[in-house]
Enzyme design. Structure first.
Site, PDB file in Angstrom:
ATOM      1  N   ASN A  58       0.843  -1.193   0.000  1.00  0.00           N
ATOM      2  CA  ASN A  58       0.000   0.000   0.000  1.00  0.00           C
ATOM      3  C   ASN A  58       0.880   1.246   0.000  1.00  0.00           C
ATOM      4  O   ASN A  58       1.797   1.311  -0.814  1.00  0.00           O
ATOM      5  CB  ASN A  58      -1.080  -0.018   1.093  1.00  0.00           C
ATOM      6  CG  ASN A  58      -0.608  -0.188   2.505  1.00  0.00           C
ATOM      7  OD1 ASN A  58      -0.159  -1.253   2.901  1.00  0.00           O
ATOM      8  ND2 ASN A  58      -0.730   0.853   3.313  1.00  0.00           N
ATOM      9  N   ASP A  59       0.675   2.215   0.833  1.00  0.00           N
ATOM     10  CA  ASP A  59       1.185   3.574   0.703  1.00  0.00           C
ATOM     11  C   ASP A  59       2.619   3.704   0.196  1.00  0.00           C
ATOM     12  O   ASP A  59       3.526   3.048   0.727  1.00  0.00           O
ATOM     13  CB  ASP A  59       1.155   4.270   2.064  1.00  0.00           C
ATOM     14  CG  ASP A  59      -0.184   4.192   2.754  1.00  0.00           C
ATOM     15  OD1 ASP A  59      -1.093   3.546   2.229  1.00  0.00           O
ATOM     16  OD2 ASP A  59      -0.307   4.788   3.836  1.00  0.00           O
ATOM     17  N   PHE A  72       4.806   1.863   9.961  1.00  0.00           N
ATOM     18  CA  PHE A  72       3.811   2.546   9.147  1.00  0.00           C
ATOM     19  C   PHE A  72       4.464   3.638   8.288  1.00  0.00           C
ATOM     20  O   PHE A  72       5.675   3.733   8.205  1.00  0.00           O
ATOM     21  CB  PHE A  72       2.708   3.110  10.044  1.00  0.00           C
ATOM     22  CG  PHE A  72       1.646   2.099  10.432  1.00  0.00           C
ATOM     23  CD1 PHE A  72       1.899   0.734  10.398  1.00  0.00           C
ATOM     24  CD2 PHE A  72       0.390   2.511  10.839  1.00  0.00           C
ATOM     25  CE1 PHE A  72       0.935  -0.197  10.753  1.00  0.00           C
ATOM     26  CE2 PHE A  72      -0.589   1.590  11.199  1.00  0.00           C
ATOM     27  CZ  PHE A  72      -0.327   0.243  11.156  1.00  0.00           C
ATOM     28  N   SER A  73       3.651   4.479   7.689  1.00  0.00           N
ATOM     29  CA  SER A  73       4.125   5.403   6.651  1.00  0.00           C
ATOM     30  C   SER A  73       4.969   6.537   7.211  1.00  0.00           C
ATOM     31  O   SER A  73       4.867   6.903   8.386  1.00  0.00           O
ATOM     32  CB  SER A  73       2.937   5.974   5.885  1.00  0.00           C
ATOM     33  OG  SER A  73       2.293   4.960   5.152  1.00  0.00           O
ATOM     34  N   ARG A  78      -0.145  10.198  12.857  1.00  0.00           N
ATOM     35  CA  ARG A  78       0.728   9.379  12.008  1.00  0.00           C
ATOM     36  C   ARG A  78       1.119  10.075  10.697  1.00  0.00           C
ATOM     37  O   ARG A  78       0.641  11.134  10.354  1.00  0.00           O
ATOM     38  CB  ARG A  78       0.064   8.046  11.704  1.00  0.00           C
ATOM     39  CG  ARG A  78      -1.292   8.100  11.015  1.00  0.00           C
ATOM     40  CD  ARG A  78      -1.850   6.684  10.880  1.00  0.00           C
ATOM     41  NE  ARG A  78      -3.212   6.623  10.346  1.00  0.00           N
ATOM     42  CZ  ARG A  78      -4.313   6.689  11.085  1.00  0.00           C
ATOM     43  NH1 ARG A  78      -4.222   6.849  12.397  1.00  0.00           N
ATOM     44  NH2 ARG A  78      -5.514   6.611  10.530  1.00  0.00           N
ATOM     45  N   ASP A  79       2.025   9.380   9.976  1.00  0.00           N
ATOM     46  CA  ASP A  79       2.420   9.724   8.606  1.00  0.00           C
ATOM     47  C   ASP A  79       3.185  11.053   8.527  1.00  0.00           C
ATOM     48  O   ASP A  79       2.739  12.004   7.881  1.00  0.00           O
ATOM     49  CB  ASP A  79       1.204   9.751   7.676  1.00  0.00           C
ATOM     50  CG  ASP A  79       0.333   8.517   7.793  1.00  0.00           C
ATOM     51  OD1 ASP A  79       0.880   7.449   8.136  1.00  0.00           O
ATOM     52  OD2 ASP A  79      -0.881   8.603   7.547  1.00  0.00           O
ATOM     53  N   GLU A 107      -5.242  11.453   7.128  1.00  0.00           N
ATOM     54  CA  GLU A 107      -3.998  10.690   7.131  1.00  0.00           C
ATOM     55  C   GLU A 107      -3.195  10.967   5.864  1.00  0.00           C
ATOM     56  O   GLU A 107      -3.651  11.633   4.937  1.00  0.00           O
ATOM     57  CB  GLU A 107      -4.280   9.191   7.292  1.00  0.00           C
ATOM     58  CG  GLU A 107      -5.146   8.561   6.242  1.00  0.00           C
ATOM     59  CD  GLU A 107      -5.444   7.097   6.547  1.00  0.00           C
ATOM     60  OE1 GLU A 107      -4.843   6.520   7.469  1.00  0.00           O
ATOM     61  OE2 GLU A 107      -6.292   6.513   5.834  1.00  0.00           O
TER      62      GLU A 107
END
Length: 513
Positions: free
Chosen positions: A59-60, A120-121, A194-195, A258
């Site tokens: 994904n991302d 995560f991202s 996040r991110d 996000e």
């Protein structure tokens, strides 16, 4: 034979068999991997000129960066299956943003660490020439008050972690043992945290995080640091309302923004956010470390999410996005792969300060056989159309037509026999223009009666459609036609030009390396 002798022989046999177990397991794993590669290489739904996961789930896009003559793309990746979960950072490199080579996984969870439940991202920058990433790590909260991610399934604590590349190929990374941002600002009860995205501003580093507030809407949190390691919260960069609906996941109702991105473009700044299933853009003014949106819109109306930008080697702003699956999970899990990266898109602002995008010129190097015409060539148009044959579901089309008032005009791709594979229809109505791509209907930019310019990329189950610079949609088509596709038109319009290119795959076996 004595009992002790029998016991000795039995134990020796057990030891011999035991010594074979790792070897047998290794052979079974190799056979399984070879079988998976054969399946992926022969899957007609698997694109041939988009960046794909080597196998399993992606994904991302994360931390895309140009460094020492190569483009580096990291992305969310599950090495254990073609479903979401077990998040790592996969790594691919390219000399031109088109041809890709899969590198070893760059970042994995540290057992017992602050990213134990997932890497995560995040984003990448050059800190004094050293590639450095800040990403969101997730771990179980010690209490309910610590949880920042609640999506109806998970309850996690999100923290921001830093890692530094230890080599010029960005293959090995060293993580700091502690998060650089361990919790939201005191007193803020956020719907997400996040991110991260970083940029240099004067003598300081700036960082934003995707966030939001329950019953208020999404928000972007702004931080400042002298060294990427010590961060001070300033304020929200910008906030916006949600849609007022009650949802288990605050991303679904707009109370969490996000995957933000923030960058200068022309004489304005652009903020991208992913929320409510879409990537939204906001163009406005950044002053005194506050952002004031003046225009806004949708980056891509279709299967497209978590957009991330970067400057290319020439300073152009390039946008990447995750193309998710829209088929049932059981189908992509069985297929052994899920997700693709969009083609690189060059961003700019039009005269109205609206975000516009086109596929990067680098993609043109994949063009092969060509058919087309322009200008007043109606006498040969049908002959040219009759000659078009798109094989292997790999093509680029560029079409311009002048619609008639209140009339629809359709571009069709279909095999000699069988149903339409792709239908793209432009409709001029009194209340506004529309563009239809198969079953998806979206607003079309431009004044009624003005030309419609289409640029279309067909790659197996992925269809990216650019219309008039500011309307873009990515559509998934999970069908295999009975033969080569032909091009035809229906309705009333003046056709100004047609160009069709067969596209050369970037890999002989759909494995993109």
């Amino acid at each position: 034979m004595t009992t002790s002798r029998r016991a000795f022989l039995w134990l020796s046999g057990v030891a011999a068999v035991g010594s074979l177990v790792p070897e047998l397991q290794s052979q079974a794993a190799d056979a399984s991997q070879k079988a998976l590669r054969r399946k992926l290489a022969s899957d007609p739904l698997r694109p041939q000129f988009h960046l794909l996961p080597a196998s399993n789930w992606m994904n991302d896009p994360n931390g895309p960066i140009f460094f020492r003559g190569r483009y580096h793309m990291f992305h969310q990746y599950n090495p254990k299956g073609a479903v979401w979960g077990n998040m790592h950072w996969a790594h691919a490199t390219s000399p031109d943003m088109v041809h890709w080579f899969h590198e070893p996984i760059a970042l994995a969870s540290t057992p017992g660490g602050y990213d134990r439940d997932g890497v995560f991202s995040g984003s990448a920058v050059l800190d004094g020439g050293t590639p450095t990433v800040i990403y969101t790590g997730v771990l179980p909260p010690a209490s309910d008050a610590e949880a920042t991610l609640r999506d109806g399934t998970h309850a996690w604590r999100e923290v921001q972690c830093l890692a530094v590349s230890k080599d010029d190929d960005l293959l090995t990374w060293s993580k700091l043992p502690e998060p650089v941002i361990a919790s939201p600002p005191p007193g803020l009860r956020v719907t997400g945290f996040r991110d991260p995205v970083m940029w240099r501003e004067g003598d300081s580093w700036m960082l934003i995080l995707g966030s939001g507030f329950q019953h208020r809407g999404g928000a972007i949190l702004l931080y400042r640091s002298p060294d990427l390691r010590r961060w001070t919260y300033l304020h929200t960069l910008v906030e916006g309302p949600g849609n007022g609906k009650e949802t288990a996941n605050p991303v679904d109702n707009g109370e969490m923004w996000e995957c933000p991105d923030f960058f200068p473009l022309g004489n304005k700044h652009v903020l991208l956010i992913s929320t409510m299933g879409k990537v939204l853009w906001k163009v406005g003014t950044y002053k005194d470390q506050r952002f004031s949106p003046e225009k806004e819109g949708v980056v891509d109306w279709g299967a497209y999410y978590a957009a991330k930008s970067m400057p290319d080697r020439d300073g152009n702003r390039i946008l990447w996005g995750w193309i998710p699956e829209t088929r049932p999970e059981a189908e992509h899990s069985a297929a052994g792969w899920a997700g693709a990266m969009s083609l690189p898109r060059v961003l700019s602002l039009n005269a109205n300060n609206e975000l516009q995008m086109e596929a990067a010129p680098a993609v043109r190097q994949l063009r092969r056989s060509h058919s087309g015409f322009s200008g007043n060539m109606n006498s040969v148009r049908q002959k040219i159309l009759d000659s078009v044959r798109i094989t292997d579901l790999a093509a680029e089309l560029s079409i311009e037509f002048q619609p008639k008032p209140e009339k629809a005009f359709s571009v069709r791709l279909r095999p000699e026999s069988g149903e339409d594979f792709v239908v793209i229809t432009g409709v001029d109505k009194a209340g506004g223009r529309e563009l239809h791509v198969n079953n998806l209907i979206v607003p079309l930019s431009g004044a009624a009666g003005s030309p419609v310019r289409l640029r279309v990329f067909l790659d197996a189950s992925v269809l990216e459609v650019f219309a008039n610079g500011t309307t873009v949609m990515t559509v998934r088509v999970y069908r295999v036609p009975s033969g080569p596709l032909r091009l035809s038109f229906d309705g009333e319009a003046e056709i100004n030009s047609i160009d069709v290119w067969q596209i050369q795959p970037i890999s002989k076996d759909r494995l993109t390396s």
